[in-house]
Design a protein around this motif. Structure first.
Motif, PDB file in Angstrom:
ATOM      1  N   PHE A  76      -5.065   1.715   0.855  1.00 30.88           N
ATOM      2  CA  PHE A  76      -4.648   0.619   1.734  1.00 30.88           C
ATOM      3  C   PHE A  76      -4.129   1.144   3.077  1.00 30.88           C
ATOM      4  O   PHE A  76      -4.352   0.545   4.124  1.00 30.88           O
ATOM      5  CB  PHE A  76      -3.577  -0.220   1.027  1.00 30.88           C
ATOM      6  CG  PHE A  76      -3.041  -1.355   1.847  1.00 30.88           C
ATOM      7  CD1 PHE A  76      -3.691  -2.577   1.889  1.00 30.88           C
ATOM      8  CD2 PHE A  76      -1.871  -1.210   2.577  1.00 30.88           C
ATOM      9  CE1 PHE A  76      -3.194  -3.632   2.653  1.00 30.88           C
ATOM     10  CE2 PHE A  76      -1.359  -2.253   3.335  1.00 30.88           C
ATOM     11  CZ  PHE A  76      -2.028  -3.465   3.372  1.00 30.88           C
ATOM     12  N   LYS A  86      -5.760  -7.262  -1.565  1.00 32.34           N
ATOM     13  CA  LYS A  86      -4.905  -7.074  -0.398  1.00 32.34           C
ATOM     14  C   LYS A  86      -5.603  -6.188   0.639  1.00 32.34           C
ATOM     15  O   LYS A  86      -5.506  -6.437   1.845  1.00 32.34           O
ATOM     16  CB  LYS A  86      -3.568  -6.460  -0.821  1.00 32.34           C
ATOM     17  CG  LYS A  86      -2.552  -6.434   0.288  1.00 32.34           C
ATOM     18  CD  LYS A  86      -1.186  -6.037  -0.182  1.00 32.34           C
ATOM     19  CE  LYS A  86      -0.248  -6.033   1.021  1.00 32.34           C
ATOM     20  NZ  LYS A  86       1.071  -5.566   0.713  1.00 32.34           N
ATOM     21  N   THR A  87      -6.329  -5.193   0.175  1.00 31.79           N
ATOM     22  CA  THR A  87      -7.062  -4.302   1.070  1.00 31.79           C
ATOM     23  C   THR A  87      -8.129  -5.075   1.829  1.00 31.79           C
ATOM     24  O   THR A  87      -8.280  -4.922   3.045  1.00 31.79           O
ATOM     25  CB  THR A  87      -7.702  -3.152   0.262  1.00 31.79           C
ATOM     26  OG1 THR A  87      -6.669  -2.463  -0.459  1.00 31.79           O
ATOM     27  CG2 THR A  87      -8.426  -2.175   1.164  1.00 31.79           C
ATOM     28  N   PHE A 103      -3.226  -6.528  -7.740  1.00 30.36           N
ATOM     29  CA  PHE A 103      -4.084  -7.302  -6.850  1.00 30.36           C
ATOM     30  C   PHE A 103      -5.438  -6.611  -6.658  1.00 30.36           C
ATOM     31  O   PHE A 103      -5.965  -6.519  -5.561  1.00 30.36           O
ATOM     32  CB  PHE A 103      -3.406  -7.578  -5.500  1.00 30.36           C
ATOM     33  CG  PHE A 103      -2.256  -8.530  -5.627  1.00 30.36           C
ATOM     34  CD1 PHE A 103      -2.474  -9.888  -5.719  1.00 30.36           C
ATOM     35  CD2 PHE A 103      -0.953  -8.057  -5.689  1.00 30.36           C
ATOM     36  CE1 PHE A 103      -1.413 -10.769  -5.858  1.00 30.36           C
ATOM     37  CE2 PHE A 103       0.112  -8.934  -5.836  1.00 30.36           C
ATOM     38  CZ  PHE A 103      -0.113 -10.295  -5.919  1.00 30.36           C
ATOM     39  N   THR A 105      -2.539   1.750  -3.198  1.00 25.59           N
ATOM     40  CA  THR A 105      -1.706   1.601  -2.000  1.00 25.59           C
ATOM     41  C   THR A 105      -1.969   2.734  -1.016  1.00 25.59           C
ATOM     42  O   THR A 105      -1.775   2.562   0.185  1.00 25.59           O
ATOM     43  CB  THR A 105      -0.212   1.562  -2.368  1.00 25.59           C
ATOM     44  OG1 THR A 105       0.116   2.709  -3.169  1.00 25.59           O
ATOM     45  CG2 THR A 105       0.133   0.298  -3.145  1.00 25.59           C
ATOM     46  N   GLU A 116      -6.489  -7.400   4.438  1.00 19.38           N
ATOM     47  CA  GLU A 116      -5.958  -6.633   5.575  1.00 19.38           C
ATOM     48  C   GLU A 116      -7.091  -6.162   6.483  1.00 19.38           C
ATOM     49  O   GLU A 116      -7.016  -6.286   7.701  1.00 19.38           O
ATOM     50  CB  GLU A 116      -5.152  -5.435   5.056  1.00 19.38           C
ATOM     51  CG  GLU A 116      -4.459  -4.632   6.122  1.00 19.38           C
ATOM     52  CD  GLU A 116      -3.225  -5.308   6.705  1.00 19.38           C
ATOM     53  OE1 GLU A 116      -2.675  -4.760   7.673  1.00 19.38           O
ATOM     54  OE2 GLU A 116      -2.819  -6.386   6.225  1.00 19.38           O
ATOM     55  N   HIS A 167       3.853   0.257  -3.462  1.00 24.05           N
ATOM     56  CA  HIS A 167       3.953   0.279  -2.001  1.00 24.05           C
ATOM     57  C   HIS A 167       5.212   1.016  -1.549  1.00 24.05           C
ATOM     58  O   HIS A 167       5.239   1.560  -0.449  1.00 24.05           O
ATOM     59  CB  HIS A 167       3.952  -1.143  -1.425  1.00 24.05           C
ATOM     60  CG  HIS A 167       2.603  -1.609  -1.000  1.00 24.05           C
ATOM     61  ND1 HIS A 167       1.876  -1.004  -0.004  1.00 24.05           N
ATOM     62  CD2 HIS A 167       1.844  -2.629  -1.443  1.00 24.05           C
ATOM     63  CE1 HIS A 167       0.727  -1.617   0.152  1.00 24.05           C
ATOM     64  NE2 HIS A 167       0.680  -2.608  -0.715  1.00 24.05           N
TER      65      HIS A 167
END
Length: 197
Positions: A76, A96-97, A120, A73, A100, A43
């Motif tokens: 993302f 995480k994607t 993740f 990332t 979000e 990130h």
């Protein structure tokens, strides 16, 4: 606040023996050819470039599209730009994607499967099986390197397996990569640059 966060991350990485510090120079260790780079490090890499790439990538999306995103990332970074669309569906192997996208009101399908704590991302046969059931209009994915002859590669064989399914199950696929990845080759070949749109 940022200094405290960096100190915590630095301490964590030292305990995990993922970096070395010599004469004030911090270097990320690579213990094995298939080592996954932790998500919070990725990130921080080339963040401004990833946002520029995301703004360009979203131009290939239209209303009503089914969109596959890998757990990178860079992919993302596309999520905030998807809120302008009323009728799209995101399919992703990124935990995480998925979180979000769903939190922004975007209809989302997450593959599930075995989760990796470094990235993740969901990987393995269960994730591959779910992804194989869907067809998409467009897929966006990343890599660790693009060699001079156009070979796209990554450290993670399992994440590349997911990306290969995305390439196969979509009408158009786009590789998201900044200039820092050019001229590099990693353990597992994903595809040729000629295989992407």
């Amino acid at each position: 606040h940022i200094v405290v966060k960096l100190a915590v991350i630095f301490s964590f990485l030292q305990k995990k023996e993922l970096l070395t510090c010599k004469r004030g120079i911090v270097t990320l260790k690579t213990n094995s050819p298939d080592q996954r780079i932790p998500l919070f490090i990725r990130h921080m890499e080339q963040n401004e470039e990833k946002q520029i790439i995301a703004r360009k990538a979203v131009k290939y999306i239209k209303e009503g599209y089914v969109i596959m995103l890998d757990a990178s990332t860079t992919a993302f970074q596309i999520i905030p730009y998807l809120t302008d669309y009323k009728n799209i569906l995101v399919i992703t192997n990124g935990a995480k994607t998925a979180l979000e996208a769903a939190s922004m009101g975007i209809k989302t399908i997450c593959t599930g499967g075995e989760i990796t704590l470094e990235s993740f991302s969901y990987i393995g046969p269960d994730a591959e099986s779910v992804l194989s059931k869907y067809n998409a209009d467009v897929a966006f994915f990343s890599c660790r390197g693009i060699s001079d002859d156009g070979t796209v590669s990554d450290n993670s064989i399992l994440e590349n397996s997911i990306r290969k399914i995305m390439i196969k199950k979509t009408k158009k696929c786009y590789l998201l990569a900044d200039s820092s990845k050019i001229g590099k080759t990693y353990l597992n070949t994903l595809c040729s640059i000629d295989d992407v749109d």
